[in-house]
Motif scaffolding. Structure first.
Motif, PDB file in Angstrom:
ATOM      1  N   ASN A  36       0.848  -1.187   0.000  1.00 38.36           N
ATOM      2  CA  ASN A  36       0.000   0.000   0.000  1.00 38.36           C
ATOM      3  C   ASN A  36       0.886   1.241   0.000  1.00 38.36           C
ATOM      4  OD1 ASN A  36      -1.600   2.209   0.824  1.00 38.36           O
ATOM      5  ND2 ASN A  36      -3.015   0.871   1.918  1.00 38.36           N
ATOM      6  N   MET A  37       1.026   1.853  -1.169  1.00 37.98           N
ATOM      7  CA  MET A  37       1.920   3.001  -1.289  1.00 37.98           C
ATOM      8  C   MET A  37       1.416   4.213  -0.505  1.00 37.98           C
ATOM      9  SD  MET A  37       4.537   1.978  -3.038  1.00 37.98           S
ATOM     10  CE  MET A  37       4.329   0.493  -2.088  1.00 37.98           C
ATOM     11  N   GLU A  38       0.097   4.361  -0.359  1.00 39.29           N
ATOM     12  CA  GLU A  38      -0.439   5.442   0.471  1.00 39.29           C
ATOM     13  C   GLU A  38       0.028   5.250   1.915  1.00 39.29           C
ATOM     14  OE1 GLU A  38      -4.666   7.301   2.082  1.00 39.29           O
ATOM     15  OE2 GLU A  38      -4.634   5.288   1.230  1.00 39.29           O
ATOM     16  N   GLU A  39       0.007   4.027   2.388  1.00 39.41           N
ATOM     17  CA  GLU A  39       0.453   3.717   3.745  1.00 39.41           C
ATOM     18  C   GLU A  39       1.936   4.055   3.908  1.00 39.41           C
ATOM     19  OE1 GLU A  39      -1.140   0.411   6.343  1.00 39.41           O
ATOM     20  OE2 GLU A  39       0.496  -0.579   5.261  1.00 39.41           O
ATOM     21  N   ALA A  40       2.752   3.645   2.960  1.00 41.25           N
ATOM     22  CA  ALA A  40       4.183   3.942   3.020  1.00 41.25           C
ATOM     23  C   ALA A  40       4.432   5.445   2.994  1.00 41.25           C
ATOM     24  CB  ALA A  40       4.907   3.265   1.864  1.00 41.25           C
ATOM     25  N   GLU A  41       3.719   6.141   2.128  1.00 37.21           N
ATOM     26  CA  GLU A  41       3.895   7.590   2.005  1.00 37.21           C
ATOM     27  C   GLU A  41       3.471   8.307   3.283  1.00 37.21           C
ATOM     28  OE1 GLU A  41       2.432  11.072  -1.078  1.00 37.21           O
ATOM     29  OE2 GLU A  41       2.384   8.989  -1.725  1.00 37.21           O
ATOM     30  N   THR A  42       2.430   7.808   3.939  1.00 32.04           N
ATOM     31  CA  THR A  42       1.898   8.430   5.153  1.00 32.04           C
ATOM     32  C   THR A  42       2.767   8.142   6.371  1.00 32.04           C
ATOM     33  OG1 THR A  42      -0.352   8.280   4.309  1.00 32.04           O
ATOM     34  CG2 THR A  42      -0.116   8.531   6.679  1.00 32.04           C
ATOM     35  N   LEU A  43       3.277   6.923   6.478  1.00 28.76           N
ATOM     36  CA  LEU A  43       3.934   6.499   7.714  1.00 28.76           C
ATOM     37  C   LEU A  43       5.456   6.532   7.696  1.00 28.76           C
ATOM     38  CD1 LEU A  43       1.747   3.385   8.624  1.00 28.76           C
ATOM     39  CD2 LEU A  43       1.589   5.701   9.560  1.00 28.76           C
ATOM     40  N   CYS A  44       6.066   6.469   6.544  1.00 26.75           N
ATOM     41  CA  CYS A  44       7.509   6.214   6.494  1.00 26.75           C
ATOM     42  C   CYS A  44       8.345   7.462   6.261  1.00 26.75           C
ATOM     43  CB  CYS A  44       7.809   5.196   5.400  1.00 26.75           C
ATOM     44  SG  CYS A  44       6.990   3.616   5.691  1.00 26.75           S
ATOM     45  N   ASP A  45       9.467   7.535   7.003  1.00 23.80           N
ATOM     46  CA  ASP A  45      10.452   8.587   6.782  1.00 23.80           C
ATOM     47  C   ASP A  45      11.375   8.220   5.627  1.00 23.80           C
ATOM     48  OD1 ASP A  45       9.543  10.027   9.050  1.00 23.80           O
ATOM     49  OD2 ASP A  45      10.807   8.806  10.351  1.00 23.80           O
ATOM     50  N   LYS A  46      11.554   6.912   5.439  1.00 23.95           N
ATOM     51  CA  LYS A  46      12.408   6.404   4.364  1.00 23.95           C
ATOM     52  C   LYS A  46      11.759   5.150   3.816  1.00 23.95           C
ATOM     53  CE  LYS A  46      17.102   4.863   3.365  1.00 23.95           C
ATOM     54  NZ  LYS A  46      18.424   4.547   3.910  1.00 23.95           N
ATOM     55  N   VAL A  47      11.806   4.999   2.501  1.00 22.95           N
ATOM     56  CA  VAL A  47      11.237   3.809   1.873  1.00 22.95           C
ATOM     57  C   VAL A  47      12.272   3.187   0.935  1.00 22.95           C
ATOM     58  CG1 VAL A  47       8.855   4.628   1.983  1.00 22.95           C
ATOM     59  CG2 VAL A  47      10.190   5.062  -0.059  1.00 22.95           C
ATOM     60  N   ALA A  48      12.120   1.898   0.735  1.00 22.13           N
ATOM     61  CA  ALA A  48      12.897   1.177  -0.274  1.00 22.13           C
ATOM     62  C   ALA A  48      11.877   0.479  -1.167  1.00 22.13           C
ATOM     63  CB  ALA A  48      13.841   0.167   0.359  1.00 22.13           C
ATOM     64  N   ILE A  49      11.973   0.715  -2.454  1.00 14.78           N
ATOM     65  CA  ILE A  49      11.073   0.076  -3.408  1.00 14.78           C
ATOM     66  C   ILE A  49      11.808  -1.107  -4.007  1.00 14.78           C
ATOM     67  CG2 ILE A  49       9.835   0.356  -5.589  1.00 14.78           C
ATOM     68  CD1 ILE A  49       9.388   3.284  -4.782  1.00 14.78           C
ATOM     69  N   MET A  50      11.155  -2.270  -3.935  1.00 19.09           N
ATOM     70  CA  MET A  50      11.759  -3.499  -4.433  1.00 19.09           C
ATOM     71  C   MET A  50      11.011  -4.012  -5.653  1.00 19.09           C
ATOM     72  SD  MET A  50      12.570  -5.518  -0.895  1.00 19.09           S
ATOM     73  CE  MET A  50      13.590  -6.726  -1.739  1.00 19.09           C
ATOM     74  N   ASN A  51      11.765  -4.632  -6.539  1.00 14.96           N
ATOM     75  CA  ASN A  51      11.192  -5.294  -7.710  1.00 14.96           C
ATOM     76  C   ASN A  51      12.010  -6.548  -7.968  1.00 14.96           C
ATOM     77  OD1 ASN A  51       9.394  -5.513  -9.918  1.00 14.96           O
ATOM     78  ND2 ASN A  51      10.947  -4.675 -11.283  1.00 14.96           N
ATOM     79  N   LYS A  52      11.328  -7.671  -8.055  1.00 15.90           N
ATOM     80  CA  LYS A  52      11.989  -8.959  -8.301  1.00 15.90           C
ATOM     81  C   LYS A  52      13.101  -9.227  -7.287  1.00 15.90           C
ATOM     82  CE  LYS A  52      10.839  -8.764 -13.175  1.00 15.90           C
ATOM     83  NZ  LYS A  52      11.298  -8.719 -14.553  1.00 15.90           N
ATOM     84  N   GLY A  53      12.827  -8.879  -6.011  1.00 14.07           N
ATOM     85  CA  GLY A  53      13.753  -9.176  -4.929  1.00 14.07           C
ATOM     86  C   GLY A  53      14.926  -8.228  -4.778  1.00 14.07           C
ATOM     87  N   LYS A  54      14.960  -7.153  -5.559  1.00 14.84           N
ATOM     88  CA  LYS A  54      16.070  -6.202  -5.486  1.00 14.84           C
ATOM     89  C   LYS A  54      15.548  -4.799  -5.206  1.00 14.84           C
ATOM     90  CE  LYS A  54      18.828  -8.844  -8.629  1.00 14.84           C
ATOM     91  NZ  LYS A  54      20.153  -9.058  -8.835  1.00 14.84           N
ATOM     92  N   ILE A  55      16.295  -4.065  -4.385  1.00  9.22           N
ATOM     93  CA  ILE A  55      15.951  -2.670  -4.128  1.00  9.22           C
ATOM     94  C   ILE A  55      16.310  -1.863  -5.369  1.00  9.22           C
ATOM     95  CG2 ILE A  55      16.490  -0.625  -2.760  1.00  9.22           C
ATOM     96  CD1 ILE A  55      16.961  -2.519  -0.370  1.00  9.22           C
ATOM     97  N   ILE A  56      15.312  -1.165  -5.909  1.00 13.63           N
ATOM     98  CA  ILE A  56      15.551  -0.381  -7.124  1.00 13.63           C
ATOM     99  C   ILE A  56      15.556   1.122  -6.851  1.00 13.63           C
ATOM    100  CG2 ILE A  56      14.744  -2.156  -8.709  1.00 13.63           C
ATOM    101  CD1 ILE A  56      12.049  -0.678  -8.852  1.00 13.63           C
ATOM    102  N   ALA A  57      15.092   1.518  -5.665  1.00 13.71           N
ATOM    103  CA  ALA A  57      15.140   2.925  -5.273  1.00 13.71           C
ATOM    104  C   ALA A  57      14.918   2.997  -3.773  1.00 13.71           C
ATOM    105  CB  ALA A  57      14.070   3.731  -5.997  1.00 13.71           C
ATOM    106  N   GLU A  58      15.554   3.978  -3.143  1.00 17.82           N
ATOM    107  CA  GLU A  58      15.309   4.206  -1.729  1.00 17.82           C
ATOM    108  C   GLU A  58      15.544   5.661  -1.393  1.00 17.82           C
ATOM    109  OE1 GLU A  58      18.289   2.597   1.166  1.00 17.82           O
ATOM    110  OE2 GLU A  58      19.086   1.638  -0.629  1.00 17.82           O
ATOM    111  N   GLY A  59      14.853   6.114  -0.364  1.00 19.12           N
ATOM    112  CA  GLY A  59      14.985   7.492   0.070  1.00 19.12           C
ATOM    113  C   GLY A  59      13.716   7.981   0.741  1.00 19.12           C
ATOM    114  N   LYS A  60      13.666   9.261   0.997  1.00 18.23           N
ATOM    115  CA  LYS A  60      12.476   9.869   1.576  1.00 18.23           C
ATOM    116  C   LYS A  60      11.357   9.831   0.528  1.00 18.23           C
ATOM    117  CE  LYS A  60      14.980  13.137   4.456  1.00 18.23           C
ATOM    118  NZ  LYS A  60      15.204  14.568   4.747  1.00 18.23           N
ATOM    119  N   PRO A  61      10.141   9.570   0.957  1.00 18.85           N
ATOM    120  CA  PRO A  61       9.036   9.547  -0.013  1.00 18.85           C
ATOM    121  C   PRO A  61       8.966  10.824  -0.849  1.00 18.85           C
ATOM    122  CG  PRO A  61       8.287   8.639   2.061  1.00 18.85           C
ATOM    123  CD  PRO A  61       9.670   9.179   2.296  1.00 18.85           C
TER     124      PRO A  61
END
Length: 91
Positions: A36-61
């Motif tokens: 739930n990207m809305e949940e991540a955007e609302t709650l997280c100071d930092k996020v890591a987006i994963m695709n096929k088991g690998k982190i493809i981006a991370e940082g502040k929303p």
């Protein structure tokens, strides 16, 4: 927390979000996994987006939104960032 709001009604979801924010404000680090990207955007100071088991981006929303979804005509969001980065754009 792994998908903590899956299956919750809106009131229970927002009560849990409030509790998570309160705990975080006391200095507690909370690790959250969610689709739930809305949940991540609302709650997280930092996020890591994963695709096929690998982190493809991370940082502040806000930084990820600015970098990958900076549409001047509408407010960007993490869901658009995820879709853009994973190539799973809506048809």
């Amino acid at each position: 927390l792994d998908e903590p709001t899956t299956g919750l009604d809106p009131q229970a979801k927002h009560n849990l979000w409030r509790l998570i924010k309160e705990l975080n404000n006391t200095g507690m680090t909370i690790m959250l996994t969610t689709h739930n990207m809305e949940e991540a955007e609302t709650l997280c100071d930092k996020v890591a987006i994963m695709n096929k088991g690998k982190i493809i981006a991370e940082g502040k929303p806000t930084d990820l939104i600015e970098k990958y979804d900076s549409n001047e005509n509408e407010k960007g969001n993490l869901e658009n960032v995820f879709l853009y980065l994973t190539g799973k754009e809506l048809a």
